[in-house]
Scaffold this motif. Structure first.
Motif, PDB file in Angstrom:
ATOM      1  N   PRO A 172       0.886  -1.381  -0.042  1.00 40.20           N
ATOM      2  CA  PRO A 172      -0.071   0.004   0.111  1.00 40.20           C
ATOM      3  C   PRO A 172       0.911   1.174  -0.046  1.00 40.20           C
ATOM      4  O   PRO A 172       1.856   1.294   0.678  1.00 40.20           O
ATOM      5  CB  PRO A 172      -0.800  -0.061   1.340  1.00 40.20           C
TER       6      PRO A 172
ATOM      7  N   GLN B 197       0.695   5.582   0.017  1.00 39.01           N
ATOM      8  CA  GLN B 197       0.042   6.795   0.419  1.00 39.01           C
ATOM      9  C   GLN B 197       0.635   8.014  -0.652  1.00 39.01           C
ATOM     10  O   GLN B 197       1.803   8.191  -0.585  1.00 39.01           O
ATOM     11  CB  GLN B 197       0.097   7.313   1.670  1.00 39.01           C
TER      12      GLN B 197
ATOM     13  N   THR C 134       1.261  11.873  -1.743  1.00 37.41           N
ATOM     14  CA  THR C 134       1.592  13.021  -0.927  1.00 37.41           C
ATOM     15  C   THR C 134       0.557  13.889  -0.949  1.00 37.41           C
ATOM     16  O   THR C 134      -0.343  13.508  -1.932  1.00 37.41           O
ATOM     17  CB  THR C 134       2.836  13.684  -1.857  1.00 37.41           C
ATOM     18  N   LYS C 135       0.445  14.994  -0.388  1.00 34.30           N
ATOM     19  CA  LYS C 135      -0.585  15.808  -0.019  1.00 34.30           C
ATOM     20  C   LYS C 135      -0.707  16.181  -1.792  1.00 34.30           C
ATOM     21  O   LYS C 135      -1.878  16.361  -1.984  1.00 34.30           O
ATOM     22  CB  LYS C 135      -0.451  16.830   0.862  1.00 34.30           C
TER      23      LYS C 135
ATOM     24  N   LYS D 224      -2.479  13.756  -4.112  1.00 36.20           N
ATOM     25  CA  LYS D 224      -3.646  13.372  -3.543  1.00 36.20           C
ATOM     26  C   LYS D 224      -4.589  14.589  -3.955  1.00 36.20           C
ATOM     27  O   LYS D 224      -5.700  14.481  -4.589  1.00 36.20           O
ATOM     28  CB  LYS D 224      -3.747  13.453  -1.969  1.00 36.20           C
TER      29      LYS D 224
ATOM     30  N   CYS E  49      -2.682   7.329 -11.059  1.00 35.47           N
ATOM     31  CA  CYS E  49      -1.935   6.270 -10.150  1.00 35.47           C
ATOM     32  C   CYS E  49      -0.532   5.916 -10.438  1.00 35.47           C
ATOM     33  O   CYS E  49       0.097   5.159  -9.787  1.00 35.47           O
ATOM     34  CB  CYS E  49      -2.669   5.262  -9.690  1.00 35.47           C
TER      35      CYS E  49
ATOM     36  N   THR F  86       5.459   9.162  -5.728  1.00 36.66           N
ATOM     37  CA  THR F  86       5.682   8.447  -4.717  1.00 36.66           C
ATOM     38  C   THR F  86       5.721   6.958  -5.025  1.00 36.66           C
ATOM     39  O   THR F  86       6.310   6.040  -4.634  1.00 36.66           O
ATOM     40  CB  THR F  86       4.356   8.604  -3.686  1.00 36.66           C
TER      41      THR F  86
ATOM     42  N   ILE G  50      -2.092   2.422  -4.631  1.00 38.36           N
ATOM     43  CA  ILE G  50      -2.291   3.592  -4.019  1.00 38.36           C
ATOM     44  C   ILE G  50      -3.681   3.524  -3.211  1.00 38.36           C
ATOM     45  O   ILE G  50      -4.725   3.447  -3.400  1.00 38.36           O
ATOM     46  CB  ILE G  50      -2.031   4.786  -4.943  1.00 38.36           C
ATOM     47  N   GLU G  51      -3.444   3.748  -1.810  1.00 38.21           N
ATOM     48  CA  GLU G  51      -4.656   3.760  -0.906  1.00 38.21           C
ATOM     49  C   GLU G  51      -5.519   5.038  -1.325  1.00 38.21           C
ATOM     50  O   GLU G  51      -5.185   6.134  -1.782  1.00 38.21           O
ATOM     51  CB  GLU G  51      -4.343   3.942   0.558  1.00 38.21           C
ATOM     52  N   GLY G  52      -6.944   4.678  -1.100  1.00 35.92           N
ATOM     53  CA  GLY G  52      -7.992   5.840  -1.273  1.00 35.92           C
ATOM     54  C   GLY G  52      -8.168   6.075  -2.885  1.00 35.92           C
ATOM     55  O   GLY G  52      -8.417   7.298  -2.972  1.00 35.92           O
TER      56      GLY G  52
ATOM     57  N   ASP H 128      -7.557   0.622  -4.979  1.00 33.43           N
ATOM     58  CA  ASP H 128      -8.487  -0.134  -4.110  1.00 33.43           C
ATOM     59  C   ASP H 128      -9.504  -1.004  -4.960  1.00 33.43           C
ATOM     60  O   ASP H 128      -9.855  -2.097  -4.591  1.00 33.43           O
ATOM     61  CB  ASP H 128      -9.242   0.795  -3.040  1.00 33.43           C
TER      62      ASP H 128
END
Lengths: 264, 510
Positions: B276, B278, B280-281, B284, B314, B354, B473-475, B479
């Motif tokens: 998994p 995350q 970065t801000k 996102k 992604c 990321t 990548i989560e969210g 998923d």
């Protein structure tokens, strides 16, 4: 066939066909082909045609065969021949061509007073194949006495143990046949068909059941379809061909044998 | 019953009796008899072919497949072994057996263009079957075993030429390409006469059971009933499964499938990790803007392009940019254009990827050869640049490369580069057993594609455990892809058997 068997097979084959064995080791050999053998197995008709038209000096090929690659430590270049290799299959076919018809006399020892009487036989080796979507083959060797019409099975295995030669011994006397060879051949053909008729043909019935089952499945797929598409007929045809049982009779070889030993 | 006889021997015999031809040699006569005796096929069952193939040592499961297909399935089957278990060997054994038994005289092999040479090579060298690759001007009457690509075969005039031949056996490699019954491929194969027929695919179901239905209906129409009856057994929701055992039984009558673990061979392990990640801000933020696009302009209303954009986001900004820029050109309203351009600026301003960083981290840790699979050419190029900037050498690979180029790239990867970056289409037809790390940089929708990817590495000949890293990548949409992959694997397992660990048990670890 094991490598050794293949080796002696090749050796015999070329030797019998008058090809000089230049070198013979236990796992490879070099053979000088004759012109006839080159034409038979080298597949180069244009070369020979050219040579004949130009009156050139024929140069038949010399071949090296490796019969057991695993034992080969020498630095030898050659064709690896194993059971199943195209070359061996070709030689098998050539053998069949070159050993199809014989005319043999059993040899007799020196007789002082009377000549030994030789009885003529016709011997034929048949291969019978059953085909459906599966295959089974059988080999029958039948012989028929051309004087009495007496029929025997297992002829080849018997006759090959005799001392036979293409020339009749001086002390022998060959009887003239009463049953003509072609008439005798017909009798043998009938005998083979009788053997086939009396054989168990469950295999054909089972193939028929498989065929019917597949046929029902196909019908089910097109159930209720008024105008059946072309591929329906094609599938049907494919099933017919797949499962149709048939029998093939092939004569491997055969010939006339004049024998002093009686065979029952 | 039909009895065939030839009068050829009789004619030769007459010629000798009339002394027009000489008699033959006694030794050769005996040799000829012995040859026939040695080669005699004395039983309807059992395999003859292995004894003709001293240079091939088939594995036990391959021999079993050949026997099952010939004796139980009557020569019509789907060979569905998992990738890397040797379906080509199985098909070769079966074809050889039928050739030896005289049941097949002519055979046609249809394979993707990239695999034709491999087929020719294996048939000729491993099986001594004189197969030739089809060329335009060939007269097919003269060749008994021909290999050609499906793309060529289905087109005129080749199509007609093939239909005119009487093939006894048809072998189709990568048969999952026939899953859609509305295609030319399907129609072409449907119209071929299939007396004996093998369909080869590691992935008989990719999305739903109807694919299996169409595949089997091609092989043996009616075996699963007709479309109506089949459909009524499987309710509207294609992913649920009724009549489980019954269907499985039917499928098993026409399909053989070996799994790695049934083969009795010591397989190396698959170590699958779902990693998994995350965003970065900043990443996102751009991702969320992309999700919001559908409310901005009708240009972005198509679900398909929205999904593509999200998946691309992604993957890399480079991949995203290409699509986004194309769509921006369709916008007319100045306000919309402003909005999208602002977004593109934000996208291009992103400094960190990321996922790529994670991939780099995994490569460094592996300290070994690694294959990265991505879905996008732009990401492929980006990754090569990115890894290059970190001092990691890589080669690119895709399935459209010619065979010579593919072999060259494979060699480069083996000898010089640490990483091979392949796009999806690069999955089929190469074997890379010398590598034991696979990074699935992007996840495909289809679990079988994952299997195909892993199969490049985890196949016969692999001596090490194989590590597989699935990056998600989560969210994000990834998923959802993971969920769907799990559901699809479920369908497949019910019909044909377990898949090796394609996906790790991600959900439980979450």
């Amino acid at each position: 066939m094991y490598p050794q068997q293949i080796h002696s097979y090749l050796h015999n084959f070329f030797d019998e066909n008058n090809c000089h064995i230049v070198k013979n080791h236990d796992h490879y050999m070099t053979v000088q082909l004759t012109i006839e053998m080159d034409k038979k197995i080298m597949d180069r008709p244009y070369y020979w045609k050219y040579l004949e038209n130009t009156n050139g000096v024929p140069n038949p090929a010399q071949l090296t065969f490796i019969t057991d690659q695993n034992k080969l430590i020498e630095n030898i270049k050659g064709e690896v021949v194993h059971f199943g290799s195209p070359r061996l299959n070709q030689l098998f076919r050539a053998t069949k061509d070159l050993g199809a018809f014989v005319h043999m006399y059993e040899q007799v020892g020196n007789q002082i007073q009377t000549k030994t009487i030789l009885t003529p036989w016709l011997g034929v080796n048949y291969k019978v194949s059953y085909y459906s979507d599966q295959t089974k083959e059988m080999l029958y060797s039948l012989g028929i006495n051309l004087i009495t019409g007496h029929l025997v099975d297992g002829f080849q295995e018997r006759v090959r143990t005799f001392d036979l030669d293409p020339e009749m011994s001086e002390d022998a006397f060959g009887l003239t046949f009463i049953i003509k060879p072609l008439r005798a051949l017909e009798r043998l053909d009938l005998a083979i068909e009788k053997i086939i008729n009396e054989d168990d043909h469950t295999w054909a019935e089972e193939a028929k059941i498989r065929w019917q089952k597949d046929r029902e499945v196909l019908e089910h797929f097109y159930e209720g379809v008024e105008d059946k598409p072309e591929c329906y007929d094609m599938e049907k045809r494919a099933l017919d061909e797949q499962y149709e049982s048939r029998i093939n009779i092939e004569i491997i070889n055969g010939g006339l044998f004049y024998l002093k030993t009686s065979i029952n | 019953m039909l009895i065939e006889k030839s009068s050829k021997w009789k004619e030769g015999f007459i010629e000798r009796l009339e002394e027009r031809e000489p008699w033959d040699n006694w030794t050769l006569y005996n040799m000829s008899y012995d040859v026939v005796k040695t080669n005699l096929i004395t039983d309807f069952t059992g395999l003859q072919s292995p004894k003709y193939l001293p240079n091939l040592t088939p594995l036990r499961h391959q021999l079993e497949v050949a026997e099952t297909v010939i004796e139980r399935m009557n020569g019509k089957a789907i060979l569905a072994d998992e990738v890397g278990l040797g379906k080509t060997i199985e098909a070769g054994l079966i074809l050889k057996e039928y050739l030896i038994r005289g049941l097949v005289k002519k055979a046609l092999i249809l394979a993707p263009a990239s695999l034709i040479n491999q087929w020719i090579d294996e048939l000729n060298h491993k099986f001594y079957i004189p197969a030739i690759p089809y060329k335009k001007n060939y007269n097919l009457d003269n060749y008994s075993v021909v290999v050609m690509s499906m793309d060529t075969a289905k087109k005129s005039p080749h199509k007609e030429v093939i239909y005119a031949q009487d093939y006894d056996m048809i072998i189709i490699d990568e048969a999952h390409k026939l899953k859609n019954h509305k295609t030319k491929n399907y129609e072409f194969v449907q119209s071929l006469k299939k007396k004996f027929c093998l369909l080869l695919t590691a992935t008989p179901i990719q999305n739903d059971v109807f694919e299996l239905f169409y595949l089997i209906s091609l092989l043996k129409p009616g075996h699963l009933g007709n479309y109506e009856t089949f459909q009524s057994s499987f309710s509207a929701n294609k992913l649920t499964w009724e009549h489980d055992d019954y269907l499985k039984e039917l499928v098993n009558q026409v399909m053989v499938r070996n799994r790695r673990k049934d083969t009795g061979i010591e397989w190396t392990h698959r170590r699958v990790q779902t990693i998994p990640i995350q965003f970065t801000k900043e990443e996102k933020e751009v991702y969320d803007l992309i999700v919001g696009l559908k409310n901005v302009s009708s240009v972005f209303s198509s679900a398909f392009s929205m999904i593509t954009l999200q998946k691309e986001m992604c993957s890399s900004k480079e991949a995203t940019y290409l699509t986004l820029n194309k769509m921006r050109q369709q916008c007319v309203d100045p306000e919309e254009i402003d909005y999208v351009e602002g977004m593109i600026q934000k996208l291009m301003a992103l400094e960190v990827n990321t996922k790529a960083e994670k991939a780099y981290e995994l490569i460094s840790k592996a300290n070994d050869k690694v294959i990265i699979f991505t879905e996008y050419r732009a990401s492929q190029a980006y990754l090569q640049w990115f890894l290059g900037s970190k001092g990691i050498t890589s080669v690119l690979f895709n399935g459209k490369f010619k065979k010579s180029k593919r072999d060259w790239m494979k060699q480069l990867f083996k000898d010089q580069a640490q990483v091979l970056i392949a796009t999806e289409s690069g999955g089929e037809g190469i074997n890379l057993q010398f590598c034991h790390h696979v990074i699935n940089y992007d996840l495909p929708w289809n679990p079988m594609k994952l299997e195909q990817r892993i199969g490049r590495v985890h196949r016969l000949g692999q001596e090490h455990d194989v590590h597989i890293y699935n990056l998600a990548i989560e969210g994000t949409i990834e998923d959802h892809i993971l969920d769907l992959l799990h559901a699809k694997i479920d369908v497949f397992e019910k019909a044909v058997g377990n898949l090796d660990d394609i996906l790790s048990t991600f959900k439980e670890s979450m």
